[in-house]
Design an enzyme around this catalytic site. Structure first.
Site, PDB file in Angstrom:
ATOM      1  N   ASN A   1      62.498  55.106  39.526  1.00  0.00           N
ATOM      2  CA  ASN A   1      63.953  55.281  39.477  1.00  0.00           C
ATOM      3  C   ASN A   1      64.334  56.250  40.585  1.00  0.00           C
ATOM      4  O   ASN A   1      64.099  57.452  40.464  1.00  0.00           O
ATOM      5  CB  ASN A   1      64.343  55.844  38.097  1.00  0.00           C
ATOM      6  CG  ASN A   1      65.804  56.249  38.040  1.00  0.00           C
ATOM      7  OD1 ASN A   1      66.602  55.845  38.879  1.00  0.00           O
ATOM      8  ND2 ASN A   1      66.143  57.065  37.052  1.00  0.00           N
TER       9      ASN A   1
ATOM     10  N   GLY B   1      62.683  65.544  35.393  1.00  0.00           N
ATOM     11  CA  GLY B   1      62.966  66.330  36.594  1.00  0.00           C
ATOM     12  C   GLY B   1      62.690  67.817  36.449  1.00  0.00           C
ATOM     13  O   GLY B   1      63.107  68.614  37.277  1.00  0.00           O
TER      14      GLY B   1
ATOM     15  N   GLU C   1      70.765  60.464  32.139  1.00  0.00           N
ATOM     16  CA  GLU C   1      71.822  60.958  33.045  1.00  0.00           C
ATOM     17  C   GLU C   1      73.109  60.161  32.848  1.00  0.00           C
ATOM     18  O   GLU C   1      74.206  60.697  32.981  1.00  0.00           O
ATOM     19  CB  GLU C   1      71.317  60.903  34.504  1.00  0.00           C
ATOM     20  CG  GLU C   1      70.288  62.005  34.755  1.00  0.00           C
ATOM     21  CD  GLU C   1      69.250  61.683  35.807  1.00  0.00           C
ATOM     22  OE1 GLU C   1      69.468  60.782  36.634  1.00  0.00           O
ATOM     23  OE2 GLU C   1      68.185  62.350  35.796  1.00  0.00           O
TER      24      GLU C   1
ATOM     25  N   HIS D   1      69.973  55.419  30.681  1.00  0.00           N
ATOM     26  CA  HIS D   1      69.253  56.588  31.192  1.00  0.00           C
ATOM     27  C   HIS D   1      69.966  57.853  30.713  1.00  0.00           C
ATOM     28  O   HIS D   1      71.189  57.878  30.601  1.00  0.00           O
ATOM     29  CB  HIS D   1      69.200  56.550  32.723  1.00  0.00           C
ATOM     30  CG  HIS D   1      68.267  57.576  33.290  1.00  0.00           C
ATOM     31  ND1 HIS D   1      68.643  58.883  33.461  1.00  0.00           N
ATOM     32  CD2 HIS D   1      66.971  57.496  33.687  1.00  0.00           C
ATOM     33  CE1 HIS D   1      67.602  59.567  33.954  1.00  0.00           C
ATOM     34  NE2 HIS D   1      66.580  58.738  34.097  1.00  0.00           N
TER      35      HIS D   1
ATOM     36  N   GLU E   1      61.887  58.702  27.186  1.00  0.00           N
ATOM     37  CA  GLU E   1      62.008  59.806  28.130  1.00  0.00           C
ATOM     38  C   GLU E   1      62.592  61.043  27.433  1.00  0.00           C
ATOM     39  O   GLU E   1      63.817  61.142  27.272  1.00  0.00           O
ATOM     40  CB  GLU E   1      62.933  59.411  29.277  1.00  0.00           C
ATOM     41  CG  GLU E   1      62.450  58.228  30.068  1.00  0.00           C
ATOM     42  CD  GLU E   1      63.022  58.234  31.481  1.00  0.00           C
ATOM     43  OE1 GLU E   1      62.219  58.225  32.417  1.00  0.00           O
ATOM     44  OE2 GLU E   1      64.252  58.277  31.631  1.00  0.00           O
TER      45      GLU E   1
ATOM     46  N   GLY F   1      61.323  61.508  40.380  1.00  0.00           N
ATOM     47  CA  GLY F   1      60.995  62.246  41.605  1.00  0.00           C
ATOM     48  C   GLY F   1      59.786  61.716  42.372  1.00  0.00           C
ATOM     49  O   GLY F   1      59.847  61.529  43.592  1.00  0.00           O
TER      50      GLY F   1
ATOM     51  N   LYS G   1      67.234  57.105  41.572  1.00  0.00           N
ATOM     52  CA  LYS G   1      68.514  57.794  41.337  1.00  0.00           C
ATOM     53  C   LYS G   1      69.386  57.709  42.604  1.00  0.00           C
ATOM     54  O   LYS G   1      69.311  56.718  43.302  1.00  0.00           O
ATOM     55  CB  LYS G   1      68.260  59.240  40.907  1.00  0.00           C
ATOM     56  CG  LYS G   1      67.179  59.334  39.826  1.00  0.00           C
ATOM     57  CD  LYS G   1      67.117  60.670  39.168  1.00  0.00           C
ATOM     58  CE  LYS G   1      65.905  60.691  38.248  1.00  0.00           C
ATOM     59  NZ  LYS G   1      65.929  61.776  37.288  1.00  0.00           N
TER      60      LYS G   1
ATOM     61  N   SER H   1      58.718  63.605  34.422  1.00  0.00           N
ATOM     62  CA  SER H   1      57.829  64.379  35.307  1.00  0.00           C
ATOM     63  C   SER H   1      56.423  63.787  35.421  1.00  0.00           C
ATOM     64  O   SER H   1      55.434  64.519  35.480  1.00  0.00           O
ATOM     65  CB  SER H   1      57.762  65.840  34.866  1.00  0.00           C
ATOM     66  OG  SER H   1      59.046  66.440  34.966  1.00  0.00           O
TER      67      SER H   1
HETATM   68  C1  PEP Z   1      63.674  59.583  35.352  1.00  0.00           C
HETATM   69  O1  PEP Z   1      64.616  59.805  36.075  1.00  0.00           O
HETATM   70  O2  PEP Z   1      63.710  58.607  34.594  1.00  0.00           O
HETATM   71  C2  PEP Z   1      62.531  60.484  35.384  1.00  0.00           C
HETATM   72  C3  PEP Z   1      61.586  60.316  34.502  1.00  0.00           C
HETATM   73  O3  PEP Z   1      62.525  61.463  36.347  1.00  0.00           O
HETATM   74  P1  PEP Z   1      61.306  62.449  36.743  1.00  0.00           P
HETATM   75  O4  PEP Z   1      60.079  61.589  36.875  1.00  0.00           O
HETATM   76  O5  PEP Z   1      61.709  63.065  38.036  1.00  0.00           O
HETATM   77  O6  PEP Z   1      61.167  63.434  35.641  1.00  0.00           O
END
Ligand code: PEP
Length: 247
Positions: A9, A171, A95, A93, A165, A233, A11, A211
């Protein structure tokens, strides 16, 4: 039995040129991988990436609206995504839920529309740190899963991917313990078995996200119920993303 799926992803990152460069390198590097690899760039890069004719890497979007077309300024429909080569779409998601105030009912409408258009939803569910501290993790993910799947038919369920998640792990560099994540994911699978049946529940791929990095992916993929990862990320960098895919 379930093919693992690793999805990136991106973003709100990467202009078209950067997206093309990354996907060219990624497609070559993972050509012989046994896992399904998906990249979800911003909308603006999808058409150009589709024109690259990627052999291994599949495309997904990060969001869509549930209406077919019309006066919905700023929105993108499921058929527009299919038109530019998307096979997957991330829905719900955290966000989107937190910043854009998306609620379960809206996410459910998007899931139904995506399936109707032959797009596979990657449905995100997960608890906040506060909900974890009060012991409500399972309740939250079960409720989010149940509400997002209202009216999804039995023969559509296997096309849904669920991403667990924990919001506090996105993040932040903090991750859930592999066993802990597996327990939450097992509770999601039990929910699917209750809503449908065990055979169908066993076909659904459930990812962990939060993460994920090359050095912690194995901890998650070694678990019985975890079928892949949704990566933020670390998917922005070819070396790290390939490291995760080659766990
Ligand atoms: C995400 O945006 O779905 C995500 C898991 O981000 P990160 O891997 O950066 O924690």
């Amino acid at each position: 039995m379930r093919t693992p799926i690793i999805a990136g992803n991106w973003k709100m990152n990467k202009i078209v040129g950067e997206a093309l460069e990354l996907c060219r390198q990624l497609d070559e590097a993972v050509a012989n991988s046994d896992v399904e690899v998906v990249v979800c760039p911003p909308f603006t890069a999808l058409a150009s990436l589709n024109a690259l004719g990627l052999k291994k890497v599949k495309l997904g979007a990060q969001n869509m609206y549930f209406e077919e077309q019309g006066a919905f300024t700023g929105e993108i429909s499921a058929s527009m995504l299919v038109d530019v080569g998307a096979e997957y779409v991330i829905l719900g998601h955290s966000e989107r839920r937190e910043i854009f105030k998306e609620e379960d009912e809206l996410i459910n409408k998007k899931v139904l529309k995506a399936l109707e258009a032959n797009l596979k939803p990657v449905l995100c569910v997960g608890e906040t740190l506060e909900q974890r501290k009060t012991g409500d993790t399972e309740k939250v993910v079960v409720e989010q899963t149940t509400k997002a799947l209202v009216d999804v038919k039995s023969d559509e369920l296997a096309n849904v991917v669920i991403a667990y998640e924990p919001i506090w792990a996105i993040g932040t560099g903090e991750t859930s313990d592999g066993q802990d994540a597996n327990e939450v994911i097992s509770s999601i699978r039990r929910t699917l078995a209750k809503l449908y049946n065990q055979e169908l529940a066993d076909q659904v791929r459930i990812q962990y996200g939060g993460s994920v990095k090359p050095d912690n992916i194995a901890e998650f993929m070694n678990q019985s119920d975890i079928d892949g990862a949704l990566v933020g990320g670390a998917s922005l960098n070819v070396k790290d993303f390939v490291g995760i895919i080659e766990y």
